[in-house]
Write a protein that holds these residues in place. Structure first.
Motif, short mmCIF file in Angstrom:
data_model
loop_
_atom_site.label_atom_id
_atom_site.label_comp_id
_atom_site.label_asym_id
_atom_site.label_seq_id
_atom_site.Cartn_x
_atom_site.Cartn_y
_atom_site.Cartn_z
N PRO A 109 0.79 -1.23 0.00
CA PRO A 109 0.00 0.00 0.00
C PRO A 109 0.83 1.29 0.00
N ALA A 110 2.12 1.20 0.33
CA ALA A 110 2.93 2.42 0.38
C ALA A 110 4.37 2.09 0.03
N ARG A 111 4.99 2.99 -0.71
CA ARG A 111 6.39 2.83 -1.06
C ARG A 111 7.09 4.17 -0.89
N LEU A 112 8.37 4.09 -0.66
CA LEU A 112 9.20 5.29 -0.70
C LEU A 112 9.36 5.68 -2.16
N LEU A 113 9.32 6.97 -2.45
CA LEU A 113 9.57 7.44 -3.81
C LEU A 113 10.58 8.57 -3.75
N VAL A 114 11.75 8.30 -4.32
CA VAL A 114 12.86 9.26 -4.41
C VAL A 114 13.21 9.38 -5.89
N PRO A 115 12.42 10.13 -6.66
CA PRO A 115 12.53 10.07 -8.12
C PRO A 115 13.81 10.63 -8.72
N HIS A 116 14.57 11.40 -7.97
CA HIS A 116 15.82 11.93 -8.55
C HIS A 116 16.96 10.91 -8.52
N LEU A 117 16.72 9.74 -7.91
CA LEU A 117 17.70 8.65 -7.90
C LEU A 117 17.11 7.45 -8.64
N TYR A 118 17.97 6.50 -9.00
CA TYR A 118 17.48 5.29 -9.64
C TYR A 118 16.42 4.63 -8.77
N LEU A 119 15.52 3.93 -9.42
CA LEU A 119 14.31 3.42 -8.76
C LEU A 119 14.59 2.41 -7.65
N TRP A 120 15.74 1.73 -7.66
CA TRP A 120 15.99 0.77 -6.56
C TRP A 120 16.11 1.48 -5.22
N LYS A 121 16.36 2.78 -5.23
CA LYS A 121 16.42 3.55 -3.98
C LYS A 121 15.03 3.85 -3.43
N SER A 122 13.99 3.67 -4.25
CA SER A 122 12.61 3.93 -3.87
C SER A 122 11.96 2.63 -3.40
N ALA A 123 12.27 2.24 -2.20
CA ALA A 123 11.89 0.93 -1.67
C ALA A 123 10.38 0.69 -1.70
N LYS A 124 10.00 -0.45 -2.27
CA LYS A 124 8.61 -0.89 -2.25
C LYS A 124 8.26 -1.41 -0.85
N TRP A 125 6.97 -1.43 -0.53
CA TRP A 125 6.44 -2.00 0.71
C TRP A 125 7.16 -1.44 1.95
N VAL A 126 7.39 -0.16 1.92
CA VAL A 126 8.19 0.49 2.97
C VAL A 126 7.53 0.36 4.35
N ARG A 127 8.36 0.14 5.35
CA ARG A 127 7.85 0.06 6.73
C ARG A 127 8.61 0.95 7.70
#
Length: 160
Positions: A109-127
């Protein structure tokens, strides 16, 4: 993961925890924004539309002298980032994509989104985010990916 089970924690380097459940997260201002995404595998998706809570709002009452963050996801995935890359309007806990609730395959339901970096830095299923004085490599960084991940500098792998 059902939203009633979801919880997000920021843990300071001193061990102080700041927690939000799903209702608490959604009680914060949601921002709608359009951004481009870049994957280390050399694809980009332009003009993606998201909604989420700015990390600036989550960090509003967090006192810390840390320089780094280690993001934790349900399932054990971790990724590291300089704390400066999470603040000043650069990162969100995203809950909606393309006018719909964030689907599990996209990290819902929620992920980190850091769009100025490659997508692997935008962790899915963040807790959670753990604040640190010293940098610690995450999962992909330990496997040879670049420690920072700037797509404009093509920071894909160690040595780039």
């Amino acid at each position: 993961m059902p939203t009633e089970e979801w919880e997000f924690t920021i843990t300071t380097e001193a061990g102080r925890e700041h927690r939000w459940d799903w209702a608490g997260l959604l009680s914060l201002p949601l921002q709608r924004f359009t951004t481009d995404l870049h994957c280390v595998t050399k694809w980009s998706k332009l003009g993606t539309v998201w909604e989420g809570v700015s990390l600036d709002d989550l960090f509003a009452e967090v006192e810390s002298t840390a320089d780094y963050a280690l993001t934790h996801s349900y399932g054990g995935y971790i990724t590291n980032l300089p704390l400066d890359d999470l603040l000043e309007g650069q990162a969100w806990i995203a809950v909606r994509y393309d006018d719909a609730d964030l689907a599990p395959e996209h990290g819902g339901p929620a992920r980190l989104l850091v769009p100025h970096l490659y997508l692997w830095k935008s962790a899915k299923w963040v807790r959670g985010i753990q604040l640190l004085h010293d940098d610690e490599p995450g999962f992909w960084e330990s496997a040879g990916y670049h420690n920072y991940g700037d797509p404009w500098r093509e920071h894909r792998y160690w040595g780039d």
